[in-house]
Design a protein around this motif. Sequence first.
Motif, mmCIF file in Angstrom:
data_model
loop_
_atom_site.group_PDB
_atom_site.id
_atom_site.type_symbol
_atom_site.label_atom_id
_atom_site.label_comp_id
_atom_site.label_asym_id
_atom_site.label_seq_id
_atom_site.Cartn_x
_atom_site.Cartn_y
_atom_site.Cartn_z
ATOM 1 N N THR A 195 0.639 -1.534 0.086
ATOM 2 C CA THR A 195 -0.061 0.000 0.237
ATOM 3 C C THR A 195 0.909 1.023 -0.158
ATOM 4 N N THR A 196 2.718 1.105 0.308
ATOM 5 C CA THR A 196 2.722 2.322 0.151
ATOM 6 C C THR A 196 4.651 2.285 -0.311
ATOM 7 N N LEU A 197 5.244 3.401 -1.072
ATOM 8 C CA LEU A 197 6.816 2.938 -1.169
ATOM 9 C C LEU A 197 7.467 2.334 -0.212
ATOM 10 N N ILE A 198 7.273 2.438 1.029
ATOM 11 C CA ILE A 198 8.027 1.522 1.966
ATOM 12 C C ILE A 198 7.594 0.440 2.582
ATOM 13 N N GLY A 199 6.130 0.159 2.164
ATOM 14 C CA GLY A 199 5.805 -1.289 2.269
ATOM 15 C C GLY A 199 6.530 -1.995 3.096
ATOM 16 N N SER A 200 7.465 -2.356 1.159
ATOM 17 C CA SER A 200 7.823 -3.867 1.031
ATOM 18 C C SER A 200 9.565 -3.201 0.063
ATOM 19 N N SER A 201 10.155 -3.958 0.681
ATOM 20 C CA SER A 201 11.533 -3.711 -0.429
ATOM 21 C C SER A 201 11.113 -4.122 -1.586
ATOM 22 N N THR A 202 10.300 -4.863 -2.118
ATOM 23 C CA THR A 202 9.994 -4.601 -3.605
ATOM 24 C C THR A 202 9.258 -3.833 -4.008
ATOM 25 N N GLY B 201 5.905 8.114 -6.127
ATOM 26 C CA GLY B 201 6.039 8.934 -4.835
ATOM 27 C C GLY B 201 5.147 8.125 -3.532
ATOM 28 N N PHE B 202 5.065 8.112 -2.434
ATOM 29 C CA PHE B 202 4.909 7.432 -1.203
ATOM 30 C C PHE B 202 3.484 6.852 -1.588
ATOM 31 N N PHE B 203 2.654 7.229 -1.693
ATOM 32 C CA PHE B 203 1.719 7.222 -1.471
ATOM 33 C C PHE B 203 0.717 7.567 -3.322
ATOM 34 N N ASP B 204 1.614 7.304 -4.102
ATOM 35 C CA ASP B 204 1.383 6.869 -5.730
ATOM 36 C C ASP B 204 0.220 5.618 -5.959
ATOM 37 N N PHE B 205 0.236 4.483 -5.473
ATOM 38 C CA PHE B 205 -0.867 3.785 -5.423
ATOM 39 C C PHE B 205 -0.960 3.289 -4.592
ATOM 40 N N THR B 206 -1.286 3.995 -3.271
ATOM 41 C CA THR B 206 -2.422 3.147 -2.084
ATOM 42 C C THR B 206 -3.386 2.770 -2.433
ATOM 43 N N VAL B 207 -4.204 3.758 -2.952
ATOM 44 C CA VAL B 207 -5.550 3.564 -3.313
ATOM 45 C C VAL B 207 -5.781 1.918 -4.036
ATOM 46 N N PRO B 208 -5.205 2.005 -5.221
ATOM 47 C CA PRO B 208 -5.192 0.806 -5.764
ATOM 48 C C PRO B 208 -5.250 -0.585 -4.403
ATOM 49 N N GLY B 209 -3.893 0.248 -4.169
ATOM 50 C CA GLY B 209 -2.899 -1.147 -2.759
ATOM 51 C C GLY B 209 -4.306 -1.226 -2.411
ATOM 52 N N LEU B 210 -4.889 0.132 -1.072
ATOM 53 C CA LEU B 210 -5.741 -0.694 -0.279
ATOM 54 C C LEU B 210 -6.478 -1.683 -0.615
ATOM 55 N N VAL B 211 -7.195 -1.368 -2.352
ATOM 56 C CA VAL B 211 -8.618 -2.353 -2.739
ATOM 57 C C VAL B 211 -7.975 -3.712 -2.924
ATOM 58 N N LEU B 212 -6.690 -3.603 -3.163
ATOM 59 C CA LEU B 212 -6.392 -5.081 -3.445
ATOM 60 C C LEU B 212 -6.321 -5.882 -1.483
ATOM 61 N N LEU C 5 8.395 7.870 13.293
ATOM 62 C CA LEU C 5 7.127 8.561 12.817
ATOM 63 C C LEU C 5 7.948 9.934 12.097
ATOM 64 N N GLY C 6 9.538 9.671 12.526
ATOM 65 C CA GLY C 6 9.591 11.190 11.743
ATOM 66 C C GLY C 6 9.972 10.749 10.630
ATOM 67 N N VAL C 7 10.863 9.174 10.414
ATOM 68 C CA VAL C 7 11.302 9.078 8.988
ATOM 69 C C VAL C 7 9.803 9.188 7.916
ATOM 70 N N VAL C 8 9.216 8.682 8.640
ATOM 71 C CA VAL C 8 7.621 8.432 7.928
ATOM 72 C C VAL C 8 7.239 9.895 7.829
ATOM 73 N N ALA C 9 7.476 10.489 8.350
ATOM 74 C CA ALA C 9 6.327 12.111 7.889
ATOM 75 C C ALA C 9 7.283 12.843 6.762
ATOM 76 N N LEU C 10 8.754 12.263 7.067
ATOM 77 C CA LEU C 10 9.506 13.052 6.095
ATOM 78 C C LEU C 10 9.494 12.506 4.602
ATOM 79 N N ALA C 11 9.551 11.166 4.267
ATOM 80 C CA ALA C 11 9.339 10.444 3.208
ATOM 81 C C ALA C 11 8.263 11.129 2.841
ATOM 82 N N ALA C 12 6.652 10.956 3.486
ATOM 83 C CA ALA C 12 5.736 10.433 2.724
ATOM 84 C C ALA C 12 5.604 12.200 2.761
ATOM 85 N N SER C 13 6.068 12.930 3.574
ATOM 86 C CA SER C 13 5.664 14.988 3.036
ATOM 87 C C SER C 13 6.732 14.932 1.823
#
Length: 617
Positions: free
Chosen positions: A168-175, A192-203, A433-441
Amino acid sequence: MLETGGQFIQMAAVFALIVVALAFYATEKLSYEMTSLAVICALLLLFHFMPVAGLDGANRMGPGRILSGFANPALITVLALLVIGDGLSRTGALSQGAWLLLRAVRGNAAASIMLALVAVMAVSAFLNNIPVVVIFIPIMQALADKLGRGAGRYMMPLSFAAILGGMTTLIGSSTNLLVSGMLVELGERPFGFFDFTVPGLVLASGGLAYVIFVAPRLLPTREPLRGGLPVSGRQFVAQIKVLPESKLIGAESRLGVFPALSDITVLTIQRGEESVLPPFDGFVLQADDVVVVAATRKTLTDTLQADARLLHPDIPGPAGDPDGEAEERWTSGGQILAEVMVPPNSPLVGRSLARIGFRYRYHCIVLGIERRSRMLRRRITEIPLEAGDVLLIQGRSDDVMALRGSRDVLLMEWSAAALPAPRYAKRAIAIFLGVVALAASGAVPIVVAAVTGAAAMVLSGALGLRDAVRALDYQIIFTIAAALALGAAMQETGGAAYLAHLLLGALDGASPAVMLSAFFLLVGGLANIISTKATAVLFTPIAVGIARELGVPVEIFAVAVIFAANCSFASPIGYQTNLLVMVPGRYRFMDFVKAGIPLLFIVWLVFSLFAPWYYGL
């Protein structure tokens, strides 16, 4: 399409090398590291004698290009995230959060299992899946016991939930990171961090419904291994000091048992000069009570996680030792537990821990004593040691390992294990949380956020430098570097474009949506035979070639690679978390086939229906 006979030979050699490598990866005749190293060496030799000449005459597949995978930002990001995940695990932040979450359902085991799977999927979206699964394995075992069902019903769903969350996110898997990195290599825009989050959440949502409600019914409930997992049932005598701020103050015994001290046998309680022996009916603990107990090593470890000072016996320090300076040595990060035996000729025989000054002499604290002949009912600091006694000790890694050459005690190195440091849990969570915030923003590149976070874990004391080095997985390093080198070779020799033409020719006349669906199924199937990472890297150039031939955005087929390569459900060798749950779940290879193939087809079907509509294909 091929310009020269030499290019054809180069391409054929690369394809042959890929087939051989995949065969060795699938059969594991050699370790992943050895196979990957052999692949890199073969590529170095191949393109040294048969260089790929560029417009300027330089070799486009020289050693720098082949070995560049070791410095690839995607690989560096993966390794940094492994260090961050290890920091969260070693500080107990993950396990504490998991139990707090499950307490919200107030003991309902069925609801707890459902909540646990949802939580695993959510956490895996931002954290490496392996520590998440490791933390939740004992939790799922305990919940399965409450339901009166075998752990085999829920271990595989645990792994599947983690894999689904990683989509669901770019850092969710090394793949995901590798595919994005390969896009950069191929001259395309990375994700980007959330570029495929919507289809990822659906799947992931469609897959999770199957994981929760259907998969447990397909899985076997086999008898556990005799004695369960290799957890020692030996009882150590230890002592718990009721500190002034302790939650144990006011704890009352019921029918001789203290509910606040679960899985612990209370042997005696010392209040001042008075010793209270069982039964303890109605006895209420007060500050400064010393409770002499018998418990297993696992239970004592859990007690230490609650408060690092509970099991530290009071022993006066040497003269001139500054207050608090010595105590910091045993409450800082990087602590390990180990067992040592008192040999027959040891000078410690006949002397108590207080007389020896054990913690100041060896810089290790004795948490418990095991004596096979009888159960002791005295403070462990007052017990004269005997030959054959086993001491459970705690200390820094260097201090414990310094006992290797000691004649006083015999260190049983196999027993050494890292001890979580709860006092660093909050700072570890803050760093994550800081890493996630920096990467996501998008404030900084993901590799910068991840490497900075890994360094912060070490500098803050949440993770020792040696522990950080141990967190680096050499199998991942060599496999990814070899896969990236093969991907570059396919691109430079024209192999990727050639395979794209073949696939398009096989589906001649089909719509782009049908080609996307067929491509997904092909990649998803191979992900269960070979490494998901190798599959992702090898098929990304092919995906780019197909998209360019069809004249559609590259992102669509690259997303298909990400989701399909993550569909390693039908084989235990497809992904590491599947291997982690094999023993506690008592699974066989065919169990993964039976439960994993339906999930693969569900994810494929959802993708085939949703992705073309979502991307306007």
